[in-house]
Motif scaffolding. Structure first.
Motif, PDB file in Angstrom:
ATOM      1  N   ILE A  78       0.834  -1.201   0.000  1.00  0.00           N
ATOM      2  CA  ILE A  78       0.000   0.000   0.000  1.00  0.00           C
ATOM      3  C   ILE A  78       0.874   1.258   0.000  1.00  0.00           C
ATOM      4  CG2 ILE A  78      -1.660   1.328   1.351  1.00  0.00           C
ATOM      5  CD1 ILE A  78      -2.881  -1.321   2.251  1.00  0.00           C
ATOM      6  N   ILE A  79       1.947   1.237   0.808  1.00  0.00           N
ATOM      7  CA  ILE A  79       2.866   2.382   0.843  1.00  0.00           C
ATOM      8  C   ILE A  79       3.511   2.587  -0.522  1.00  0.00           C
ATOM      9  CG2 ILE A  79       5.001   3.267   1.866  1.00  0.00           C
ATOM     10  CD1 ILE A  79       4.203   1.840   4.445  1.00  0.00           C
ATOM     11  N   LEU A  80       3.959   1.486  -1.131  1.00  0.00           N
ATOM     12  CA  LEU A  80       4.576   1.591  -2.454  1.00  0.00           C
ATOM     13  C   LEU A  80       3.579   2.058  -3.505  1.00  0.00           C
ATOM     14  CD1 LEU A  80       6.801  -1.599  -2.391  1.00  0.00           C
ATOM     15  CD2 LEU A  80       7.548   0.764  -2.190  1.00  0.00           C
ATOM     16  N   LEU A  81       2.324   1.650  -3.350  1.00  0.00           N
ATOM     17  CA  LEU A  81       1.291   2.122  -4.278  1.00  0.00           C
ATOM     18  C   LEU A  81       1.139   3.634  -4.164  1.00  0.00           C
ATOM     19  CD1 LEU A  81      -0.970   1.568  -6.292  1.00  0.00           C
ATOM     20  CD2 LEU A  81      -2.501   1.175  -4.348  1.00  0.00           C
ATOM     21  N   ALA A  82       1.172   4.146  -2.921  1.00  0.00           N
ATOM     22  CA  ALA A  82       1.083   5.597  -2.733  1.00  0.00           C
ATOM     23  C   ALA A  82       2.271   6.307  -3.374  1.00  0.00           C
ATOM     24  CB  ALA A  82       0.998   5.930  -1.253  1.00  0.00           C
ATOM     25  N   LEU A  83       3.454   5.717  -3.222  1.00  0.00           N
ATOM     26  CA  LEU A  83       4.634   6.302  -3.856  1.00  0.00           C
ATOM     27  C   LEU A  83       4.490   6.312  -5.373  1.00  0.00           C
ATOM     28  CD1 LEU A  83       7.571   4.785  -1.748  1.00  0.00           C
ATOM     29  CD2 LEU A  83       6.538   7.052  -1.558  1.00  0.00           C
ATOM     30  N   ALA A  84       3.959   5.232  -5.914  1.00  0.00           N
ATOM     31  CA  ALA A  84       3.782   5.157  -7.364  1.00  0.00           C
ATOM     32  C   ALA A  84       2.811   6.223  -7.858  1.00  0.00           C
ATOM     33  CB  ALA A  84       3.279   3.771  -7.755  1.00  0.00           C
ATOM     34  N   VAL A  85       1.748   6.459  -7.092  1.00  0.00           N
ATOM     35  CA  VAL A  85       0.794   7.496  -7.479  1.00  0.00           C
ATOM     36  C   VAL A  85       1.467   8.862  -7.481  1.00  0.00           C
ATOM     37  CG1 VAL A  85      -1.324   8.672  -6.812  1.00  0.00           C
ATOM     38  CG2 VAL A  85      -1.194   6.182  -6.713  1.00  0.00           C
ATOM     39  N   LEU A  86       2.311   9.119  -6.472  1.00  0.00           N
ATOM     40  CA  LEU A  86       3.028  10.399  -6.412  1.00  0.00           C
ATOM     41  C   LEU A  86       3.978  10.547  -7.592  1.00  0.00           C
ATOM     42  CD1 LEU A  86       3.832  10.668  -2.596  1.00  0.00           C
ATOM     43  CD2 LEU A  86       2.138  11.963  -3.898  1.00  0.00           C
ATOM     44  N   VAL A  87       4.699   9.469  -7.926  1.00  0.00           N
ATOM     45  CA  VAL A  87       5.612   9.523  -9.070  1.00  0.00           C
ATOM     46  C   VAL A  87       4.846   9.804 -10.349  1.00  0.00           C
ATOM     47  CG1 VAL A  87       7.199   8.180 -10.485  1.00  0.00           C
ATOM     48  CG2 VAL A  87       7.342   8.044  -8.008  1.00  0.00           C
ATOM     49  N   ALA A  88       3.737   9.108 -10.538  1.00  0.00           N
ATOM     50  CA  ALA A  88       2.966   9.278 -11.761  1.00  0.00           C
ATOM     51  C   ALA A  88       2.329  10.664 -11.830  1.00  0.00           C
ATOM     52  CB  ALA A  88       1.883   8.199 -11.852  1.00  0.00           C
ATOM     53  N   LEU A 132      10.844   2.554  -5.617  1.00  0.00           N
ATOM     54  CA  LEU A 132      11.333   3.511  -4.628  1.00  0.00           C
ATOM     55  C   LEU A 132      12.408   4.419  -5.221  1.00  0.00           C
ATOM     56  CD1 LEU A 132      11.192   4.528  -1.755  1.00  0.00           C
ATOM     57  CD2 LEU A 132      12.826   2.754  -1.083  1.00  0.00           C
ATOM     58  N   THR A 133      13.301   3.854  -6.020  1.00  0.00           N
ATOM     59  CA  THR A 133      14.325   4.686  -6.665  1.00  0.00           C
ATOM     60  C   THR A 133      13.693   5.658  -7.653  1.00  0.00           C
ATOM     61  OG1 THR A 133      14.688   2.922  -8.294  1.00  0.00           O
ATOM     62  CG2 THR A 133      16.163   2.994  -6.388  1.00  0.00           C
ATOM     63  N   SER A 134      12.628   5.240  -8.323  1.00  0.00           N
ATOM     64  CA  SER A 134      11.932   6.152  -9.241  1.00  0.00           C
ATOM     65  C   SER A 134      11.312   7.315  -8.483  1.00  0.00           C
ATOM     66  CB  SER A 134      10.853   5.405 -10.021  1.00  0.00           C
ATOM     67  OG  SER A 134      11.408   4.362 -10.795  1.00  0.00           O
ATOM     68  N   PHE A 135      10.756   7.017  -7.315  1.00  0.00           N
ATOM     69  CA  PHE A 135      10.178   8.079  -6.498  1.00  0.00           C
ATOM     70  C   PHE A 135      11.252   9.055  -6.023  1.00  0.00           C
ATOM     71  CE2 PHE A 135       9.242   9.576  -2.159  1.00  0.00           C
ATOM     72  CZ  PHE A 135       8.144  10.366  -2.429  1.00  0.00           C
ATOM     73  N   LEU A 136      12.398   8.523  -5.581  1.00  0.00           N
ATOM     74  CA  LEU A 136      13.485   9.395  -5.138  1.00  0.00           C
ATOM     75  C   LEU A 136      14.043  10.217  -6.291  1.00  0.00           C
ATOM     76  CD1 LEU A 136      15.381   7.044  -2.657  1.00  0.00           C
ATOM     77  CD2 LEU A 136      13.857   8.947  -2.114  1.00  0.00           C
ATOM     78  N   GLU A 137      14.107   9.626  -7.479  1.00  0.00           N
ATOM     79  CA  GLU A 137      14.554  10.380  -8.652  1.00  0.00           C
ATOM     80  C   GLU A 137      13.622  11.555  -8.923  1.00  0.00           C
ATOM     81  OE1 GLU A 137      16.435  11.719 -12.060  1.00  0.00           O
ATOM     82  OE2 GLU A 137      17.152  10.363 -10.481  1.00  0.00           O
ATOM     83  N   PHE A 164      23.790  11.674  -6.728  1.00  0.00           N
ATOM     84  CA  PHE A 164      23.123  11.302  -5.493  1.00  0.00           C
ATOM     85  C   PHE A 164      22.059  10.230  -5.718  1.00  0.00           C
ATOM     86  CE2 PHE A 164      24.900  15.378  -4.215  1.00  0.00           C
ATOM     87  CZ  PHE A 164      25.338  15.103  -2.928  1.00  0.00           C
ATOM     88  N   SER A 165      21.346  10.316  -6.820  1.00  0.00           N
ATOM     89  CA  SER A 165      20.325   9.293  -7.079  1.00  0.00           C
ATOM     90  C   SER A 165      20.951   7.931  -7.312  1.00  0.00           C
ATOM     91  CB  SER A 165      19.474   9.699  -8.284  1.00  0.00           C
ATOM     92  OG  SER A 165      20.283   9.789  -9.453  1.00  0.00           O
ATOM     93  N   ASP A 166      22.113   7.873  -7.953  1.00  0.00           N
ATOM     94  CA  ASP A 166      22.787   6.588  -8.170  1.00  0.00           C
ATOM     95  C   ASP A 166      23.271   5.986  -6.850  1.00  0.00           C
ATOM     96  OD1 ASP A 166      22.324   6.780 -10.835  1.00  0.00           O
ATOM     97  OD2 ASP A 166      24.373   7.342 -11.395  1.00  0.00           O
ATOM     98  N   LEU A 167      23.788   6.826  -5.975  1.00  0.00           N
ATOM     99  CA  LEU A 167      24.233   6.321  -4.668  1.00  0.00           C
ATOM    100  C   LEU A 167      23.063   5.760  -3.869  1.00  0.00           C
ATOM    101  CD1 LEU A 167      26.853   8.983  -3.506  1.00  0.00           C
ATOM    102  CD2 LEU A 167      27.281   6.613  -4.143  1.00  0.00           C
ATOM    103  N   LEU A 168      21.957   6.492  -3.826  1.00  0.00           N
ATOM    104  CA  LEU A 168      20.794   6.001  -3.089  1.00  0.00           C
ATOM    105  C   LEU A 168      20.204   4.762  -3.754  1.00  0.00           C
ATOM    106  CD1 LEU A 168      18.938   9.266  -2.031  1.00  0.00           C
ATOM    107  CD2 LEU A 168      20.185   7.660  -0.595  1.00  0.00           C
ATOM    108  N   ALA A 169      20.233   4.707  -5.083  1.00  0.00           N
ATOM    109  CA  ALA A 169      19.726   3.522  -5.782  1.00  0.00           C
ATOM    110  C   ALA A 169      20.561   2.295  -5.424  1.00  0.00           C
ATOM    111  CB  ALA A 169      19.736   3.758  -7.281  1.00  0.00           C
ATOM    112  N   ALA A 170      21.892   2.456  -5.362  1.00  0.00           N
ATOM    113  CA  ALA A 170      22.739   1.326  -4.981  1.00  0.00           C
ATOM    114  C   ALA A 170      22.427   0.868  -3.564  1.00  0.00           C
ATOM    115  CB  ALA A 170      24.208   1.729  -5.100  1.00  0.00           C
ATOM    116  N   LEU A 171      22.206   1.810  -2.649  1.00  0.00           N
ATOM    117  CA  LEU A 171      21.864   1.449  -1.266  1.00  0.00           C
ATOM    118  C   LEU A 171      20.513   0.748  -1.195  1.00  0.00           C
ATOM    119  CD1 LEU A 171      22.490   1.574   1.748  1.00  0.00           C
ATOM    120  CD2 LEU A 171      21.451   3.855   1.795  1.00  0.00           C
ATOM    121  N   ILE A 172      19.539   1.237  -1.952  1.00  0.00           N
ATOM    122  CA  ILE A 172      18.203   0.636  -1.915  1.00  0.00           C
ATOM    123  C   ILE A 172      18.239  -0.788  -2.468  1.00  0.00           C
ATOM    124  CG2 ILE A 172      15.900   0.773  -2.955  1.00  0.00           C
ATOM    125  CD1 ILE A 172      16.175   3.829  -2.768  1.00  0.00           C
TER     126      ILE A 172
END
Length: 330
Positions: free
Chosen positions: A8-18, A85-90, A110-118
């Motif tokens: 559900i949380i990821l769905l909310a993130l996806a809606v925000l990204v879209a 999640l990486t798409s949302f952070l991007e 910064f997005s690549d570093l966080l993507a590697a961590l995720i």
């Protein structure tokens, strides 16, 4: 937290990204994001739950097949969740943290570093929740591996963290004209993970490691503005009235293309040289990138104005003493 709530949380993130994407260029990405979120939401109840799969298939397949299917779905779910999640952070980086068009490299860094961590955390989640393996061994192994890699890649890591410092402090950006260590002069093309790329006036590409950029003196000619004050030094005959020379130099600079009238050019008599009086002409250029061309134009105008006014350069003075040769000994 159950996998259903995570979905559900990821769905909310996806809606925000879209919702944050434009209608045109990101239309396909919006559909893909919402479709992925829906897939995550529908499969959340089955991820890692073998009994649910058995009920779904009503024991029509073997337990081994169910186990493989469950772990496959779980692995894919974690990887897709990490991608979402990486798409949302991007999107956050692009819209909020680094909204300027002049900071694409900082955003990517910064997005690549966080993507590697995720994705690393997703691998730990797969090992723990999908395969039921403790992560203590993986953490210990990764710690030892990190030490070995840190020693082997010490220079590369130094460049990496220096690149982070440069992107946080932003002493210069892509498109700025800079001078490095008083020698390298050119326009910044790119600041990536390892190095800063600079294009010289001759069109050559210079690659300087970020660790070097943080240790040497860097002059940014585009901060606080693109204006630049240039200086032209000439040594003229000391028999000419200095006031006449100063007015001639200032008029020649004012008539030059690219020289700003505010502040107006200023000429001063600095000192006596070896052959005459040394004058310095100060004039402001609208853009440092045009320095060479504008200085050349000023020099031509100064030469023409001085010759028209009958003002000549100082001729070097030399004292010559003639000594008669000594008579040969008898």
């Amino acid at each position: 937290m159950s996998l259903g709530w995570i979905a559900i949380i990821l769905l909310a993130l996806a809606v925000l990204v879209a919702a944050s994407g434009e209608v045109g260029p990101l239309r396909r990405e919006r559909r893909l994001t919402l479709g992925t979120a829906t897939l995550l939401f529908l499969t959340a109840a089955l991820v890692g739950n073998e009994s649910a799969l058995l009920r779904a298939f009503d024991h029509q397949v073997s337990d081994v097949f169910v186990l493989v299917l469950s772990r496959s779905i779980g692995t894919v779910w974690w990887l897709v969740a990490a991608w979402l999640l990486t798409s949302f952070l991007e999107t956050v980086f692009r819209r909020i943290i680094f909204p300027s068009a002049g900071q694409p490299r900082a955003r990517k860094l910064f997005s690549d570093l966080l993507a590697a961590l995720i994705y690393l955390l997703a691998l730990f989640g797969i090992a723990t929740f999908v395969f039921g393996q403790p992560v203590t061994g993986l953490v210990a192994t990764s710690g030892v591996l990190a030490i070995v890699l840190g020693l082997a890649l010490q220079s590369t890591l130094s460049d990496l963290f220096s690149g982070l410092a440069l992107n946080i402090e932003l002493p210069f950006r892509a498109g700025d004209w800079i001078t490095v260590a008083g020698e390298v002069d050119g326009m910044v093309i790119e600041i990536n993970w390892r190095a800063t790329r600079i294009q010289s006036r001759a069109g050559d590409l210079m690659v300087i490691p970020n660790s070097v950029m943080t240790k040497v003196r860097v002059t940014n000619h585009y901060l606080p503005s693109r204006r630049h004050v240039s200086t032209l030094r000439v040594e003229l005959d000391d028999k000419i009235d200095p006031e006449t020379v100063i007015q001639t130099l200032q008029a020649a600079a004012t008539a030059s293309t690219g020289v700003l009238g505010d502040p107006s050019p200023e000429a001063v008599a600095r000192r006596y040289g070896d052959a005459g009086i040394v004058y310095e002409l100060y004039f402001t250029i609208d853009d440092y990138a045009r320095t060479v061309r504008i200085e050349s134009d000023v020099l031509r105008n100064v030469w023409g104005a001085l010759n028209k006014a009958g003002i000549h350069g100082a001729a070097p003075r030399q004292d010559i003493t003639l000594v008669p040769p000594k008579a040969p000994p008898k």
